[in-house]
Design a protein around this motif. Structure first.
Motif, PDB file in Angstrom:
ATOM      1  N   ASP A  36      43.615 -49.915  20.205  1.00  0.00           N
ATOM      2  CA  ASP A  36      42.880 -50.069  19.100  1.00  0.00           C
ATOM      3  C   ASP A  36      42.415 -51.480  18.739  1.00  0.00           C
ATOM      4  O   ASP A  36      43.002 -52.455  19.287  1.00  0.00           O
ATOM      5  N   LEU A  67      41.082 -46.879  22.403  1.00  0.00           N
ATOM      6  CA  LEU A  67      40.906 -46.414  20.977  1.00  0.00           C
ATOM      7  C   LEU A  67      41.502 -44.991  20.858  1.00  0.00           C
ATOM      8  O   LEU A  67      41.250 -44.130  21.616  1.00  0.00           O
ATOM      9  N   HIS A  69      41.231 -43.618  18.006  1.00  0.00           N
ATOM     10  CA  HIS A  69      40.422 -42.720  17.223  1.00  0.00           C
ATOM     11  C   HIS A  69      39.329 -43.529  16.645  1.00  0.00           C
ATOM     12  O   HIS A  69      39.307 -44.919  16.722  1.00  0.00           O
ATOM     13  N   HIS A  70      38.406 -42.956  15.954  1.00  0.00           N
ATOM     14  CA  HIS A  70      37.222 -43.594  15.672  1.00  0.00           C
ATOM     15  C   HIS A  70      37.228 -44.122  14.081  1.00  0.00           C
ATOM     16  O   HIS A  70      36.163 -44.668  13.807  1.00  0.00           O
ATOM     17  N   TYR A  75      38.854 -49.275  15.211  1.00  0.00           N
ATOM     18  CA  TYR A  75      37.448 -48.948  16.201  1.00  0.00           C
ATOM     19  C   TYR A  75      36.360 -49.915  15.875  1.00  0.00           C
ATOM     20  O   TYR A  75      35.586 -50.471  16.723  1.00  0.00           O
ATOM     21  N   MET A  90      37.808 -44.016  24.961  1.00  0.00           N
ATOM     22  CA  MET A  90      38.056 -43.153  23.980  1.00  0.00           C
ATOM     23  C   MET A  90      38.276 -41.793  24.666  1.00  0.00           C
ATOM     24  O   MET A  90      37.946 -41.563  25.833  1.00  0.00           O
ATOM     25  N   HIS A  99      32.248 -40.381  17.820  1.00  0.00           N
ATOM     26  CA  HIS A  99      31.552 -41.683  17.952  1.00  0.00           C
ATOM     27  C   HIS A  99      30.174 -41.888  17.172  1.00  0.00           C
ATOM     28  O   HIS A  99      29.809 -42.876  16.669  1.00  0.00           O
TER      29      HIS A  99
END
Length: 320
Positions: A36, A67, A69-70, A75, A90, A99
């Motif tokens: 992250d 990552l 998550h987004h 991110y 990812m 994304h």
């Protein structure tokens, strides 16, 4: 902060949200990997640079960024690392579904606006919310070529072996990493002082709350001995007990909404003001409250207990 986690170093980085910090994780061993990032803000970059300097490294020295998550606080700096030659990874689901929130922002903003309106947000609030979302977008540098990880894949990160697990709910493409010794890098899949937000956003999977409850069950089944979490913590010791506590919390919210719908059909916006009655919530926080309320209503719909009436704004009513 450096806990005795055998090469896992939580790195708290400031964010301008109520949680104050996001906990990144430096994996150190045969190399150095960061899990992250944070928002693309000077304070965040400086905190990361200091954390890396303590290990004798600079951002461009990382072997990879992974990552979970987004969401912006996890991110936002991914593209900054990529520009320095660091590959960004990812989950494949996140690349396909999430994304695009940031790499194709304008179409997503317009689709989101229609979604807000469909589910009862007032026009004045939508106008304020669009400004907030545009400001957030300016704090994000999306990676241009994220590389995919897959559910169940075994990966070597800085010489340590992890298994990738897909845990949708908080985000469609959320992943966690389980190290061979049972330590879980959890991102926001589970948190110890707050419950992860579970929202029904435009284009998201059909039943995010159902996904999230199954992900909690999956995490319990992994039997982690501890988890590194994205906010507060940073170490959660009794993962099983916390997962069950969060499950009970959501069941209470489902009962609350069913009780309110027994009085007649309501929109997600109207119900969100009752489920989250706190005054002084920011525009972003009120949006999260609305999205979480909608996720609970959609889950009740999937259980066959609620139906959506064919009108705009959409109102939900109890079945039977």
């Amino acid at each position: 902060m450096d806990l005795a986690l055998d090469g896992l170093h939580p790195l708290p980085v400031p964010i301008p949200y109520p949680m104050k910090y996001v906990n990144l994780v430096l994996i150190e061993g045969d190399g150095l990997v960061l899990v992250d990032t944070a928002l693309d803000l000077p304070d965040a970059r400086h905190a990361i640079e200091r954390g890396l300097a303590e290990r004798g490294a600079r951002p461009g020295d990382l072997d990879a960024v992974v990552l979970t998550h987004h969401h912006p606080d996890h991110y936002g700096l991914a593209g900054w690392f990529e520009s320095q030659g660091v590959p960004v990874y990812m989950l494949d689901v996140a690349i396909e579904r999430d994304h695009g929130w940031w790499s194709r922002f304008e179409p997503w903003l317009e689709q989101s606006t229609a979604h807000f309106r469909e589910h009862g947000m007032p026009e004045a609030f939508i106008a304020d919310l669009r400004e907030v979302m545009e400001a957030t977008h300016r704090r994000i540098r999306p990676p241009q070529n994220p590389r995919p990880l897959t559910d169940g894949e075994d990966v070597q990160l800085a010489g340590q072996r992890f298994t990738v697990h897909w845990t949708p709910g908080h985000a469609d493409g959320h992943l966690v990493l389980l190290r061979d010794d049972g330590t879980l890098i959890a991102g926001d899949a589970i948190l110890d002082r707050i419950t992860p937000n579970v929202g029904k956003w435009v284009g998201s999977r059909p039943d995010p709350l159902g996904d999230f409850l199954r992900s909690l069950e999956k995490i319990r089944g992994l039997e982690p001995r501890q988890a590194l979490v994205g906010h507060y913590g940073p170490v959660l010791e009794d993962v099983d007990a916390r997962a069950r506590e969060i499950e009970r919390h959501h069941k209470d919210r489902l009962r609350f909404l069913a009780d309110r719908l027994a009085r007649g059909p309501r929109t997600a916006w109207e119900l969100s003001l009752e489920l989250f009655p706190q005054e002084g919530l920011s525009t972003a926080q009120r949006r999260f409250a609305w999205a979480e309320t909608l996720a609970h209503l959609v889950h009740l719909q999937h259980l066959g207990r609620v139906r959506a009436l064919p009108e705009t704004p959409v109102r939900f009513e109890l079945v039977g």
